[in-house]
Design an enzyme around this catalytic site. Structure first.
Site, short mmCIF file in Angstrom:
data_model
loop_
_atom_site.label_atom_id
_atom_site.label_comp_id
_atom_site.label_asym_id
_atom_site.label_seq_id
_atom_site.Cartn_x
_atom_site.Cartn_y
_atom_site.Cartn_z
N ARG A 48 -39.95 -34.45 -68.39
CA ARG A 48 -39.62 -35.76 -67.84
C ARG A 48 -39.95 -36.86 -68.84
O ARG A 48 -40.81 -36.72 -69.70
CB ARG A 48 -40.39 -36.01 -66.54
CG ARG A 48 -39.97 -35.19 -65.35
CD ARG A 48 -40.61 -35.68 -64.06
NE ARG A 48 -42.04 -35.84 -64.18
CZ ARG A 48 -42.68 -37.00 -64.31
NH1 ARG A 48 -41.99 -38.13 -64.37
NH2 ARG A 48 -44.00 -37.05 -64.40
N LYS A 189 -36.23 -34.78 -59.41
CA LYS A 189 -37.31 -35.72 -59.17
C LYS A 189 -36.78 -37.08 -58.71
O LYS A 189 -37.47 -37.81 -57.99
CB LYS A 189 -38.16 -35.88 -60.44
CG LYS A 189 -39.00 -34.65 -60.74
CD LYS A 189 -39.87 -34.22 -59.56
CE LYS A 189 -40.77 -33.05 -59.90
NZ LYS A 189 -41.51 -32.54 -58.71
N HIS A 208 -45.41 -33.91 -52.24
CA HIS A 208 -45.19 -33.10 -53.44
C HIS A 208 -46.01 -31.84 -53.27
O HIS A 208 -47.15 -31.75 -53.73
CB HIS A 208 -45.62 -33.88 -54.68
CG HIS A 208 -45.33 -33.16 -55.96
ND1 HIS A 208 -46.04 -33.38 -57.12
CD2 HIS A 208 -44.39 -32.24 -56.28
CE1 HIS A 208 -45.57 -32.63 -58.09
NE2 HIS A 208 -44.57 -31.92 -57.60
N SER A 226 -47.26 -30.51 -61.57
CA SER A 226 -46.65 -29.44 -62.33
C SER A 226 -47.69 -28.71 -63.16
O SER A 226 -48.51 -29.33 -63.83
CB SER A 226 -45.56 -30.02 -63.24
OG SER A 226 -45.01 -29.02 -64.05
N LYS A 230 -48.49 -24.42 -57.88
CA LYS A 230 -47.84 -24.49 -56.56
C LYS A 230 -46.86 -23.35 -56.35
O LYS A 230 -46.89 -22.65 -55.33
CB LYS A 230 -47.10 -25.83 -56.40
CG LYS A 230 -47.96 -27.04 -56.30
CD LYS A 230 -47.19 -28.26 -55.82
CE LYS A 230 -45.85 -28.44 -56.48
NZ LYS A 230 -45.94 -28.62 -57.93
N THR A 231 -45.95 -23.19 -57.31
CA THR A 231 -44.93 -22.15 -57.17
C THR A 231 -45.55 -20.76 -57.18
O THR A 231 -45.23 -19.91 -56.34
CB THR A 231 -43.89 -22.28 -58.30
OG1 THR A 231 -43.29 -23.58 -58.23
CG2 THR A 231 -42.80 -21.22 -58.15
N ASP A 245 -41.79 -27.02 -53.76
CA ASP A 245 -42.14 -28.26 -54.46
C ASP A 245 -42.12 -29.53 -53.61
O ASP A 245 -42.96 -30.39 -53.80
CB ASP A 245 -41.19 -28.45 -55.65
CG ASP A 245 -41.75 -29.40 -56.70
OD1 ASP A 245 -42.97 -29.38 -56.91
OD2 ASP A 245 -40.98 -30.16 -57.29
N ARG A 310 -38.48 -23.54 -68.07
CA ARG A 310 -38.23 -23.62 -66.63
C ARG A 310 -37.15 -22.63 -66.20
O ARG A 310 -36.24 -22.28 -66.97
CB ARG A 310 -37.76 -25.03 -66.26
CG ARG A 310 -38.83 -26.09 -66.38
CD ARG A 310 -39.75 -26.11 -65.18
NE ARG A 310 -40.78 -27.13 -65.28
CZ ARG A 310 -41.55 -27.49 -64.27
NH1 ARG A 310 -41.40 -26.91 -63.09
NH2 ARG A 310 -42.48 -28.40 -64.44
#
Length: 525
Positions: A48, A189, A208, A226, A230-231, A245, A310
């Protein structure tokens, strides 16, 4: 904006996945890996661009937006000029249109139209948003339109941007403009940011976080930036995945904003993350992953392009996922932090007030590759574990969270997936198998009946035991090479928390009481 209003050489509407992949291979330097995934390289920008996101300042939003370095204003005049230039730019282009939804709950979903310059980004849009069902496209009317033109470069002197890259949200005209960068994450995003602005006005908490549900029907939420896990942690073979997410929390339960997953895959292994590994197959999109030229196999350990490699894939690629994207009222919340100082405990239980404090603080370490310029882990505070995407004042989101914790008697845990036995460069990352065991114990109620002790600096309740985790691991000072060095580092982190929290005004005293207190200097040798 209606796609019919756009002049261009050719418009493709909602092309099938296979056609988009074929175009990406033929025209956009796409490559099919041995596992069937489409591989692309995003070039200069592999994460980003946080310094290039703008909100169009208008009377309708001015007093609601929490203006700061992440939420920078742009005038309507500059937006109109930039939009006009983009529409001229695509007159000679072949473009790809996807119509779908953000939000699995039909009462709160937002119809979104994404107009892409590249087929592979249209594939990404299809994977990450929720596809319209049969009959829903015939009278489709977008609430927001997103125009994505990576090869169009802004002129900062003329367009009012900070660089050639721009991500501009306009709530009056219900448009998002993205250009100058090929990184697909800017699309998702931007959608998330729009939802985060709109939903609180409807009494919905946008989050988030990832979410999953156990066989008993109990939902767990995983908050974190990130790279905090989380994933990885929500993709549990014993539980069903709601989403990885972005979610909303209503009085009925939680719902996924997305129709897919966008997982980091640096150092991905089949042994540690089998669900993500198996999800990367035909129809998936790999960003900046190095492919072995001889075998066609992805080399997930090679970060030569970026540490922020990714994989984007539809949620149905995850075995045992909930395709409807909805679940009940959460019973457990996990705050994830990748603490580079190595002083926070691997797991601790929070009171409601501590949960509010740590939610507003959003402490973690930015990991390499998630943003341009980040090479080594960097300590940061990101409000609500997603400050760049939260446009309203932090107190708005924290108040909604506190109300829901109270109303539904939700258990909250802080889990450190970062460093242990020392800070970054000395210690090592917490073992994933230990973190999994701690998270499962928290969700399954196995930590409800154990004894706890209170950390003297942060006031956190740390369990004295946890199934399948050595007791010594639970208490950070026990694993450090020097107890005095531990407390010095812990004092420094406590001071960082207190300094960061000074930005928040009109915070209730019971939340301020959850602030850490430094260990007296004479206690440390």
């Amino acid at each position: 904006m209606d796609a019919e209003e756009i002049q261009c050489s050719k418009i493709h509407y909602n092309l099938p996945i296979k056609e988009l992949i074929g175009i990406a291979v033929e025209k956009e330097d796409g490559y099919i890996a041995k596992n069937g995934a489409l591989c692309i390289n995003t070039g200069k920008y592999t994460g980003r661009s946080p310094n290039d996101r703008f909100i169009v300042d208008s009377p309708s939003v001015h007093h609601h937006i929490n203006w700061n370095k992440a939420n920078m204003p742009m005038t309507m005049e500059n937006f109109d000029r930039l939009c006009s230039k983009i529409l001229d730019y695509i007159k000679e282009k072949e473009i790809y249109v996807f119509d779908g939804f953000a939000g699995a709950d039909k009462d709160y979903r937002m119809p979104v139209r994404v107009i892409n310059e590249f087929a592979y980004q249209n594939l990404f849009s299809q994977q990450m948003l929720i596809k319209a069902k049969e009959g829903e496209l015939s009278d489709f009317k977008p609430e927001f339109t997103i125009i994505v033109v990576p090869d169009f470069k802004a002129d900062p002197q003329v367009d009012g941007t900070n660089s050639e890259v721009f991500i501009v949200l306009n709530f009056d005209k219900k448009m998002v403009l993205i250009g100058g960068t090929k990184y697909c994450g800017e699309i998702k995003k931007s959608v998330f940011t729009v939802m985060n602005y709109l939903l609180p006005f409807k009494g919905v908490l946008p989050m988030h976080c990832s979410a999953n549900v156990g066989q008993d029907g109990e939902v767990t939420l995983f908050f974190g930036l990130s790279g905090t896990g989380k994933t990885t942690l929500s993709a549990d073979h014993d539980r069903r995945l709601i989403g990885d997410d972005e979610h909303g929390w209503t009085d009925k339960g939680v719902f996924n904003f997305e129709g897919g997953c966008y997982a980091k895959c640096i150092n991905l292994s089949q042994e540690n993350e089998p669900q993500i590994w198996n999800a990367i197959r035909e129809g998936a999109l790999l960003e900046n992953v190095v492919i072995d030229s001889a075998t066609g196999e992805p080399d997930y350990d090679d970060g030569r392009h970026t540490e922020n490699t990714r994989a984007a894939f539809p949620v149905e690629h995850i075995d045992n996922s909930i395709l409807e994207g909805v679940g009940g009222i959460p019973k457990t919340i996990i705050f994830l932090t990748a603490d580079a100082t190595g002083v926070l405990p691997p797991i601790s239980k929070l009171t409601k007030e501590q949960a509010m404090y740590h939610f507003m603080s959003g402490y973690t370490s930015k990991l390499a590759g998630t943003e341009r310029g980040i090479v080594d882990p960097k300590a940061t505070f990101s409000t609500c574990f997603g400050s760049p995407f939260m446009l309203l004042r932090p107190q708005v989101y924290a108040k909604l969270l506190g109300e829901k914790i109270d109303k539904y008697d939700v258990k909250v845990f802080l889990v450190n997936t970062g460093w242990a036995s020392g800070s970054y460069g000395i210690g090592s990352r917490m073992k994933l198998k230990y973190t999994r065991s701690m998270v499962r114990a928290a969700m399954n109620g196995q930590l409800d009946g154990v004894d706890y002790y209170i950390d003297p600096i942060f006031g956190l309740a740390i369990p004295k035991e946890c199934p399948n985790v050595p007791n010594i691991v639970l208490n950070p000072p026990n694993t450090w090479y020097s107890i005095d060095e531990y407390y010095r580092k812990a004092n420094n982190l406590a001071e960082s928390f207190k300094s960061n929290f000074k930005q928040f005004k009109d915070v209730p005293e019971d939340i301020l009481d959850a602030e850490p207190e430094k260990m007296p200097e004479d206690y440390i040798v």
